[in-house]
Scaffold this motif. Structure first.
Motif, PDB file in Angstrom:
ATOM      1  N   PRO A 180      77.622   8.618  59.716  1.00 48.83           N
ATOM      2  CA  PRO A 180      78.059  10.050  59.114  1.00 48.83           C
ATOM      3  C   PRO A 180      78.540   9.931  57.937  1.00 48.83           C
ATOM      4  O   PRO A 180      78.402  11.039  57.260  1.00 48.83           O
ATOM      5  CB  PRO A 180      79.091  10.487  60.106  1.00 48.83           C
ATOM      6  CG  PRO A 180      79.649   9.022  60.681  1.00 48.83           C
ATOM      7  CD  PRO A 180      78.608   8.150  60.916  1.00 48.83           C
ATOM      8  N   GLU A 181      78.954   8.601  57.308  1.00 51.85           N
ATOM      9  CA  GLU A 181      79.323   8.721  55.911  1.00 51.85           C
ATOM     10  C   GLU A 181      78.162   8.645  54.852  1.00 51.85           C
ATOM     11  O   GLU A 181      78.141   8.653  53.867  1.00 51.85           O
ATOM     12  CB  GLU A 181      80.260   7.439  55.791  1.00 51.85           C
ATOM     13  CG  GLU A 181      79.681   6.083  55.646  1.00 51.85           C
ATOM     14  CD  GLU A 181      79.159   5.510  57.214  1.00 51.85           C
ATOM     15  OE1 GLU A 181      79.575   4.369  57.148  1.00 51.85           O
ATOM     16  OE2 GLU A 181      79.541   6.332  58.118  1.00 51.85           O
ATOM     17  N   LEU A 190      67.478  10.776  55.916  1.00 50.59           N
ATOM     18  CA  LEU A 190      67.742   9.701  57.151  1.00 50.59           C
ATOM     19  C   LEU A 190      68.455  10.624  58.320  1.00 50.59           C
ATOM     20  O   LEU A 190      68.132  10.302  59.361  1.00 50.59           O
ATOM     21  CB  LEU A 190      68.343   8.457  56.635  1.00 50.59           C
ATOM     22  CG  LEU A 190      67.609   7.697  55.779  1.00 50.59           C
ATOM     23  CD1 LEU A 190      68.617   6.341  55.410  1.00 50.59           C
ATOM     24  CD2 LEU A 190      66.287   7.331  56.191  1.00 50.59           C
ATOM     25  N   TRP A 191      69.507  11.498  58.086  1.00 50.44           N
ATOM     26  CA  TRP A 191      70.024  12.154  59.106  1.00 50.44           C
ATOM     27  C   TRP A 191      69.008  12.867  59.760  1.00 50.44           C
ATOM     28  O   TRP A 191      69.021  13.243  61.042  1.00 50.44           O
ATOM     29  CB  TRP A 191      71.162  12.877  58.591  1.00 50.44           C
ATOM     30  CG  TRP A 191      72.334  12.358  58.053  1.00 50.44           C
ATOM     31  CD1 TRP A 191      72.687  10.882  58.324  1.00 50.44           C
ATOM     32  CD2 TRP A 191      73.576  12.882  57.202  1.00 50.44           C
ATOM     33  NE1 TRP A 191      73.958  10.583  57.838  1.00 50.44           N
ATOM     34  CE2 TRP A 191      74.684  11.735  57.236  1.00 50.44           C
ATOM     35  CE3 TRP A 191      73.680  13.745  56.358  1.00 50.44           C
ATOM     36  CZ2 TRP A 191      75.632  11.910  56.329  1.00 50.44           C
ATOM     37  CZ3 TRP A 191      74.738  14.276  55.792  1.00 50.44           C
ATOM     38  CH2 TRP A 191      75.650  13.200  55.849  1.00 50.44           C
ATOM     39  N   LYS A 192      68.182  13.652  59.019  1.00 49.74           N
ATOM     40  CA  LYS A 192      67.219  14.690  59.459  1.00 49.74           C
ATOM     41  C   LYS A 192      65.943  14.188  60.182  1.00 49.74           C
ATOM     42  O   LYS A 192      65.279  14.557  60.825  1.00 49.74           O
ATOM     43  CB  LYS A 192      66.790  15.594  58.485  1.00 49.74           C
ATOM     44  CG  LYS A 192      67.900  16.581  57.961  1.00 49.74           C
ATOM     45  CD  LYS A 192      67.519  17.732  57.031  1.00 49.74           C
ATOM     46  CE  LYS A 192      68.538  18.447  56.696  1.00 49.74           C
ATOM     47  NZ  LYS A 192      68.108  19.856  56.040  1.00 49.74           N
ATOM     48  N   MET A 193      65.791  12.433  60.434  1.00 42.91           N
ATOM     49  CA  MET A 193      64.618  12.265  60.939  1.00 42.91           C
ATOM     50  C   MET A 193      64.902  11.978  62.329  1.00 42.91           C
ATOM     51  O   MET A 193      63.954  11.704  63.021  1.00 42.91           O
ATOM     52  CB  MET A 193      64.238  10.743  60.002  1.00 42.91           C
ATOM     53  CG  MET A 193      63.664  10.853  58.679  1.00 42.91           C
ATOM     54  SD  MET A 193      62.143  11.461  58.743  1.00 42.91           S
ATOM     55  CE  MET A 193      62.555  13.215  58.356  1.00 42.91           C
ATOM     56  N   VAL A 243      69.177   2.902  60.920  1.00 35.61           N
ATOM     57  CA  VAL A 243      68.509   3.174  59.638  1.00 35.61           C
ATOM     58  C   VAL A 243      67.100   3.099  59.313  1.00 35.61           C
ATOM     59  O   VAL A 243      66.466   3.802  58.929  1.00 35.61           O
ATOM     60  CB  VAL A 243      69.265   2.594  58.464  1.00 35.61           C
ATOM     61  CG1 VAL A 243      68.572   2.560  57.021  1.00 35.61           C
ATOM     62  CG2 VAL A 243      70.639   2.872  58.308  1.00 35.61           C
ATOM     63  N   GLU A 244      66.640   1.843  59.809  1.00 32.97           N
ATOM     64  CA  GLU A 244      65.332   1.596  59.757  1.00 32.97           C
ATOM     65  C   GLU A 244      64.352   2.305  60.645  1.00 32.97           C
ATOM     66  O   GLU A 244      63.094   2.628  60.291  1.00 32.97           O
ATOM     67  CB  GLU A 244      65.001  -0.058  60.176  1.00 32.97           C
ATOM     68  CG  GLU A 244      63.724  -0.320  60.428  1.00 32.97           C
ATOM     69  CD  GLU A 244      63.005  -0.545  59.184  1.00 32.97           C
ATOM     70  OE1 GLU A 244      61.547  -0.835  58.751  1.00 32.97           O
ATOM     71  OE2 GLU A 244      63.626  -0.090  57.857  1.00 32.97           O
ATOM     72  N   ALA A 264      68.182  12.550  65.532  1.00 32.19           N
ATOM     73  CA  ALA A 264      69.625  13.101  65.925  1.00 32.19           C
ATOM     74  C   ALA A 264      70.434  11.843  65.648  1.00 32.19           C
ATOM     75  O   ALA A 264      71.741  12.102  65.330  1.00 32.19           O
ATOM     76  CB  ALA A 264      69.768  13.721  67.258  1.00 32.19           C
ATOM     77  N   GLU A 265      70.091  10.620  65.966  1.00 35.83           N
ATOM     78  CA  GLU A 265      71.102   9.590  66.102  1.00 35.83           C
ATOM     79  C   GLU A 265      71.650   9.045  64.964  1.00 35.83           C
ATOM     80  O   GLU A 265      72.743   8.565  64.780  1.00 35.83           O
ATOM     81  CB  GLU A 265      70.329   8.465  66.624  1.00 35.83           C
ATOM     82  CG  GLU A 265      70.224   8.438  68.213  1.00 35.83           C
ATOM     83  CD  GLU A 265      68.905   9.314  68.714  1.00 35.83           C
ATOM     84  OE1 GLU A 265      68.279   9.756  67.726  1.00 35.83           O
ATOM     85  OE2 GLU A 265      68.680   9.353  69.703  1.00 35.83           O
ATOM     86  N   SER A 266      70.873   9.635  63.750  1.00 38.00           N
ATOM     87  CA  SER A 266      71.375   9.036  62.353  1.00 38.00           C
ATOM     88  C   SER A 266      72.734   9.525  62.028  1.00 38.00           C
ATOM     89  O   SER A 266      73.601   8.724  61.566  1.00 38.00           O
ATOM     90  CB  SER A 266      70.557   9.412  61.176  1.00 38.00           C
ATOM     91  OG  SER A 266      69.059   8.512  61.600  1.00 38.00           O
TER      92      SER A 266
END
Length: 277
Positions: free
Chosen positions: A174-175, A162-165, A228-229, A167-169
């Motif tokens: 960040p946790e 999800l982080w890599k989908m 997230v979604e 930049a905002e994630s």
């Protein structure tokens, strides 16, 4: 001032309607709770003696005296903005913790969501970490639920994905994301498992079901779920285009992003060592 005219009720109506319009709270799915302070409650002249007492199936004595605006069990989110005094209620946790006093709402004899014990368990966990956190929100984001069927249910793997989908994630969560096993909803067992994860995360996946999230405000918590979604939607779109990723956000990109926005990625999911990836 009457409580029905408060910013708290208006925001509850707005957010539940948005959740419904997104398709994340079909029928009577989903629930929201908001903790209010004594000072906030004191502003309203129609909150005096309790209307009635409602038992709850959880020892919430750790929250004795606290106030919560909460959605009702069996209520459709598409109706809350039209019938807030029927479909939501303001309750106070009693000293013994095994019931709540209803101060406003649930005008047709209703009671808090069946997930209220799970909400209270999460409120207990998060207040120990950040006393400003006052929202717990549960809903069923479509692409997140789909991901729980097709991706390995590993916190590090899902969080990094999800982080890599987008930049905002990484900036927004960040946790990373906590994940519990599939469990029967509406039970204290799933509530406790979620609350345990909330000691580290602000958002927890309920596989094949939905998501639990918490935050300082309605907008922040809603935005957390929304982010997230959106990441899950991007992943779904990639898979529908064949799943052949030609370029992506790298681990080094994530580290640069974290440094730029002053956030600290979960060290279990992303090491601090700079590498080409």
């Amino acid at each position: 001032m009457k409580f029905i005219d408060s910013e708290f009720v208006k925001k509850m109506c707005e957010i539940t309607n948005e959740l419904y319009k997104h398709g994340w709270d079909e029928r009577n799915g989903g629930n929201v709770s908001l903790r209010l302070t004594q000072e906030e409650v004191n502003r309203f002249n129609d909150l005096n003696d309790p209307i009635r007492n409602i038992p709850i199936k959880f020892d919430a004595s750790a929250l004795a005296g606290q106030y919560f605006l909460v959605t009702g069990t069996g209520r459709y989110f598409k109706n809350v903005h039209n019938y807030p005094e029927r479909d939501t209620g303001l309750v106070r946790i009693t000293d013994k913790g095994n019931s709540v006093d209803l101060l406003w709402g649930f005008s047709d004899g209703g009671q808090p969501t069946s997930e209220f014990p799970a909400h209270l368990m999460t409120h207990i966990s998060r207040q120990k970490i950040d006393s400003d956190q006052r929202i717990v929100m549960h809903c069923h984001p479509t692409n997140l639920v789909a991901l729980s069927f097709t991706h390995k249910l590993d916190e590090a793997s899902v969080s990094r994905l999800l982080w890599k989908m987008q930049a905002e994630s990484l900036v927004v969560f960040p946790e990373g994301m906590g994940i519990i096993p599939y469990m029967t909803p509406g039970t204290n067992e799933i509530g406790q498992a979620t609350a345990d994860k909330m000691n580290e995360f602000r958002i927890v996946m309920w596989p094949h079901h939905g998501i639990f999230a918490c935050g300082d405000s309605m907008d922040e918590t809603y935005g957390l779920i929304e982010t997230v979604e959106k990441a899950c939607m991007i992943y779904t779109a990639i898979q529908s285009q064949g799943g052949n990723i030609l370029q992506s956000i790298t681990d080094d990109d994530l580290r640069d992003l974290a440094k730029s926005f002053g956030v600290t990625p979960n060290p279990r999911f992303l090491s601090t060592e700079t590498v080409n990836s």
